[in-house]
Design a protein around this motif. Sequence first.
Motif, PDB file in Angstrom:
ATOM      1  N   PRO A 157     -22.470   3.357  47.595  1.00 32.26           N
ATOM      2  CA  PRO A 157     -21.421   2.766  48.553  1.00 32.26           C
ATOM      3  C   PRO A 157     -21.737   1.610  49.352  1.00 32.26           C
ATOM      4  N   GLY A 158     -23.110   1.365  49.453  1.00 29.62           N
ATOM      5  CA  GLY A 158     -23.697   0.202  50.125  1.00 29.62           C
ATOM      6  C   GLY A 158     -22.974  -1.093  49.322  1.00 29.62           C
ATOM      7  N   GLU A 159     -23.340  -0.960  47.833  1.00 28.83           N
ATOM      8  CA  GLU A 159     -22.896  -2.058  46.935  1.00 28.83           C
ATOM      9  C   GLU A 159     -21.801  -2.141  47.112  1.00 28.83           C
ATOM     10  N   LYS A 160     -20.682  -1.147  47.036  1.00 29.28           N
ATOM     11  CA  LYS A 160     -19.297  -1.418  46.823  1.00 29.28           C
ATOM     12  C   LYS A 160     -18.955  -2.171  48.007  1.00 29.28           C
ATOM     13  N   LYS A 161     -19.603  -1.875  49.071  1.00 30.94           N
ATOM     14  CA  LYS A 161     -19.039  -2.443  50.307  1.00 30.94           C
ATOM     15  C   LYS A 161     -19.464  -3.994  50.467  1.00 30.94           C
ATOM     16  N   ALA A 162     -20.496  -4.133  49.751  1.00 29.68           N
ATOM     17  CA  ALA A 162     -20.815  -5.497  49.695  1.00 29.68           C
ATOM     18  C   ALA A 162     -19.835  -6.478  48.774  1.00 29.68           C
ATOM     19  N   VAL A 163     -19.603  -5.563  47.797  1.00 33.86           N
ATOM     20  CA  VAL A 163     -18.720  -6.370  46.583  1.00 33.86           C
ATOM     21  C   VAL A 163     -17.329  -6.500  47.276  1.00 33.86           C
ATOM     22  N   ALA A 164     -17.001  -5.708  47.948  1.00 38.17           N
ATOM     23  CA  ALA A 164     -15.409  -5.682  48.768  1.00 38.17           C
ATOM     24  C   ALA A 164     -15.457  -7.071  49.836  1.00 38.17           C
ATOM     25  N   PHE A 165     -16.383  -6.911  50.435  1.00 43.43           N
ATOM     26  CA  PHE A 165     -16.433  -8.151  51.546  1.00 43.43           C
ATOM     27  C   PHE A 165     -16.682  -9.530  50.641  1.00 43.43           C
ATOM     28  N   ALA A 190      -6.508 -22.434  44.589  1.00 45.71           N
ATOM     29  CA  ALA A 190      -5.384 -21.932  43.998  1.00 45.71           C
ATOM     30  C   ALA A 190      -4.843 -20.667  44.546  1.00 45.71           C
ATOM     31  N   PRO A 191      -3.617 -20.541  44.397  1.00 47.30           N
ATOM     32  CA  PRO A 191      -2.972 -19.264  44.934  1.00 47.30           C
ATOM     33  C   PRO A 191      -3.506 -17.881  44.496  1.00 47.30           C
ATOM     34  N   LEU A 192      -3.558 -16.890  45.081  1.00 48.57           N
ATOM     35  CA  LEU A 192      -4.301 -15.431  44.769  1.00 48.57           C
ATOM     36  C   LEU A 192      -3.142 -14.844  44.187  1.00 48.57           C
ATOM     37  N   VAL A 193      -3.447 -13.870  42.961  1.00 46.45           N
ATOM     38  CA  VAL A 193      -2.891 -12.903  42.428  1.00 46.45           C
ATOM     39  C   VAL A 193      -3.186 -11.712  42.847  1.00 46.45           C
ATOM     40  N   LYS A 194      -4.418 -11.243  42.484  1.00 42.74           N
ATOM     41  CA  LYS A 194      -5.021 -10.095  42.798  1.00 42.74           C
ATOM     42  C   LYS A 194      -6.434 -10.223  43.019  1.00 42.74           C
ATOM     43  N   VAL A 195      -7.014  -8.947  43.703  1.00 38.79           N
ATOM     44  CA  VAL A 195      -8.463  -9.052  44.020  1.00 38.79           C
ATOM     45  C   VAL A 195      -8.936  -7.471  43.483  1.00 38.79           C
ATOM     46  N   THR A 196      -9.723  -7.598  42.754  1.00 46.75           N
ATOM     47  CA  THR A 196     -10.333  -5.989  42.272  1.00 46.75           C
ATOM     48  C   THR A 196     -11.797  -5.955  42.582  1.00 46.75           C
ATOM     49  N   ILE A 197     -12.155  -4.822  42.760  1.00 48.93           N
ATOM     50  CA  ILE A 197     -13.704  -4.279  42.815  1.00 48.93           C
ATOM     51  C   ILE A 197     -13.863  -3.268  41.325  1.00 48.93           C
ATOM     52  N   THR A 245     -12.274  -8.365  57.630  1.00 45.73           N
ATOM     53  CA  THR A 245     -12.674  -6.809  57.689  1.00 45.73           C
ATOM     54  C   THR A 245     -11.675  -5.960  57.387  1.00 45.73           C
ATOM     55  N   GLN A 246     -10.306  -6.397  57.713  1.00 44.11           N
ATOM     56  CA  GLN A 246      -9.143  -5.673  57.640  1.00 44.11           C
ATOM     57  C   GLN A 246      -8.731  -5.669  55.816  1.00 44.11           C
ATOM     58  N   LEU A 247      -8.894  -6.786  55.334  1.00 47.49           N
ATOM     59  CA  LEU A 247      -8.674  -6.841  53.803  1.00 47.49           C
ATOM     60  C   LEU A 247      -9.747  -6.162  53.069  1.00 47.49           C
ATOM     61  N   ALA A 248     -11.047  -6.485  53.568  1.00 49.01           N
ATOM     62  CA  ALA A 248     -12.063  -5.374  52.815  1.00 49.01           C
ATOM     63  C   ALA A 248     -11.861  -3.910  52.795  1.00 49.01           C
ATOM     64  N   GLU A 249     -11.488  -3.456  53.908  1.00 48.31           N
ATOM     65  CA  GLU A 249     -11.201  -1.989  54.149  1.00 48.31           C
ATOM     66  C   GLU A 249      -9.942  -1.553  53.183  1.00 48.31           C
ATOM     67  N   VAL A 250      -9.025  -2.352  52.981  1.00 46.35           N
ATOM     68  CA  VAL A 250      -7.814  -2.122  52.182  1.00 46.35           C
ATOM     69  C   VAL A 250      -8.349  -2.274  50.893  1.00 46.35           C
ATOM     70  N   LEU A 251      -9.079  -3.101  50.449  1.00 52.49           N
ATOM     71  CA  LEU A 251      -9.958  -3.106  49.059  1.00 52.49           C
ATOM     72  C   LEU A 251     -10.585  -2.026  48.652  1.00 52.49           C
ATOM     73  N   LEU A 252     -11.528  -1.704  49.682  1.00 57.22           N
ATOM     74  CA  LEU A 252     -12.093  -0.352  49.437  1.00 57.22           C
ATOM     75  C   LEU A 252     -11.381   0.845  49.125  1.00 57.22           C
ATOM     76  N   GLU A 253     -10.120   0.730  49.916  1.00 55.06           N
ATOM     77  CA  GLU A 253      -9.407   2.059  49.752  1.00 55.06           C
ATOM     78  C   GLU A 253      -8.683   2.025  48.313  1.00 55.06           C
ATOM     79  N   LYS A 254      -8.111   0.789  47.915  1.00 51.13           N
ATOM     80  CA  LYS A 254      -7.320   0.778  46.691  1.00 51.13           C
ATOM     81  C   LYS A 254      -7.942   0.173  45.645  1.00 51.13           C
ATOM     82  N   GLU A 255      -9.202  -0.414  45.693  1.00 49.50           N
ATOM     83  CA  GLU A 255      -9.781  -1.032  44.773  1.00 49.50           C
ATOM     84  C   GLU A 255      -9.061  -2.358  44.302  1.00 49.50           C
TER      85      GLU A 255
END
Length: 658
Positions: A453-461, A477-484, A613-623
């Motif tokens: 979980p710690g590594e996953k959180k670091a990757v998300a941020f 460059a404009p973003l398309v998507k972010v994935t972890i 922080t808000q973006l990282a939390e959404v990323l952790l939730e949806k991947e």
Amino acid sequence: MTKDNKNNKNKKPKFNMYWIYGGVIVIFLAMQVLGGSGFDETNPTTPSQFMTFLQDGDIDKVEIVNRREAKVYLTAEAEAKDVHKKSKPSSLLPSSTKAPNYRFEFGDLQNFEDDIATVIKAENLDPRPKVEYKTEQNLWGDFLIGLLPFVLLIGVWIFIMRRMSGGSGGGGAGGQLFNIGKSRAKLFDENTDVKTSFKDVAGLEGAKEEVQEIVDFLKNPDKYTNLGGKIPKGALLVGPPGTGKTLLAKAVAGEAQVPFFSLSGSDFVEMFVGVGASRVRDLFKQAKEKSPAIIFIDEIDAIGRSRGKNNMSGSNDERENTLNQLLTEMDGFGTNSNVIVLAATNRADVLDKALMRAGRFDRQIFVDLPDVRERKEIFEVHLRPLKKADDLDIDFLSKQTPGFSGADIANVCNEAALIAARNGKKAVDKQDFLDAVDRIVGGLEKKNKIITPGEKKAVAFHEAGHATVSWMLEHAAPLVKVTIVPRGRSLGAAWYLPEERLIVRPEQMLDEMCAALGGRAAEKVIFNQISTGALSDLEKVTKQARAMVTIYGLSEKVGNLTYFDSSGGNEYGFTKPYSEKTAELIDNEISRIIEEQYQRAINLLEENKDKLTQLAEVLLEKEVIFKDNLEKIFGKRPYVIELPITEEIQKPISDEEE
């Protein structure tokens, strides 16, 4: 003649040279057997039984053969006895000489003679048995044994010749050996079924026109020669791998109404001295006999490298001799203008200058990576055999794949079909193509990778940091998507839609570097720690900063200088084109540029820490999050790039390395 009779006629065994070899071997073996001592069937016996027969007076003659074997002949009275009824010799063939009744081998000859003399004296035999000595030789057997080493040597030699000549040439092993200097070019003519045509070559409009003109030269030479023009002697197809150089040559073979010789540059190379030059001579000889003709040499850099540059590598001159012969055949005394040479390479910079000059390769046709319009045409070609969804947007696919070659696009279509089949779909849809691009660019998705979980959180941020910085910068460059989701060696990735620029300004490069450092900056801002996850980011920005200073002259302290040598003259890099003082200045400038952009990324993230922080939390939730998720958090992007054609790409600008 009926069809069955024709089939029976075709089924008749064909003559083969191996039948003669087999017949000769059988004859030798028969001579060995028939000429040896095993020809007649003689009853075996033992020395002790022989002594018994000798004591009974049954022996008429003893024949000692080669001082180790005894042949026993009985008297007529002894042959009539019951004990010797089975001893009558039988022979496969009639013979004028009497065959022995018994045969046996003994040990020492002197002891055997003494035993016979002792029995004769003790029994006072009269008449005395005759003792004769004879030497027998199997001439054919000795001949075969003496011949065997030579047969083995010749067999091994023929086997090696077959392997080295690659099985080329007819007439058995000897034909292959004597044809080792013959050309290996494959001939395509009007009798050869070549289905590829220019209609199958999508995109590459400029290159296709040039090649079509060459075919037209040979079909209608008078159209050009009437005006005093000369038909070009050669055309060189140059371009990155996978752009369709060989495909163009296949189209020429399918379209041209003249003989087309096709081979690879490595087909000239052989371990024998002079074979390469001999094959070049034979190739042009065949082409001139069938002129007008086209010769296509794929990967010509195998023999066309610059001469004299590899003297320190210890290589011999065989490749250079082959190149010299090629140069002479293309433009020298006795050359024929009705033979056009097509060649393809993706390494034109290493070719010899004499090969590149006008008069040999008059034209250099650059086969570049396809643009958005050409990619659409290529997609249309490769989508023909696929069962695709009705609402599939080819324009969208072409915009998602800039930088892709024709081979890459073919791979995308194939991967999309495999992914759709794996998921049990009846047709290939848009999502399958997006997954295929992810698979090709990012690697295979690793669903079972163990990550804490710690590594996953670091990757998300880390990935959220990339997304945040790139959203705030004008030239990023404009973003398309972010994935972890782990793919290949990366633990996460941010995918962008960069514009394709013909020229790049310093502020654009600095913004890209700042966005690439946003991942490490986010780790520093949130955790006050950094990790090894930014390896690919650091590699990228270091190359960019070094290019700014040493190649493009974008550093004020170093000045308008470039240390880039496009000719490749400094191949071994023994000397640097600048002093140690300048090297220190270059290092300081590279470090300064990178650290300034790193600090700039930290300042941007400090100002938007809550949104990060808000973006990282959404990323952790949806991947996986997309552009819409960023717009909900940050609002509309303030910088909109307006270009006539905006090319889009799904490309991992930043990766989390394991």
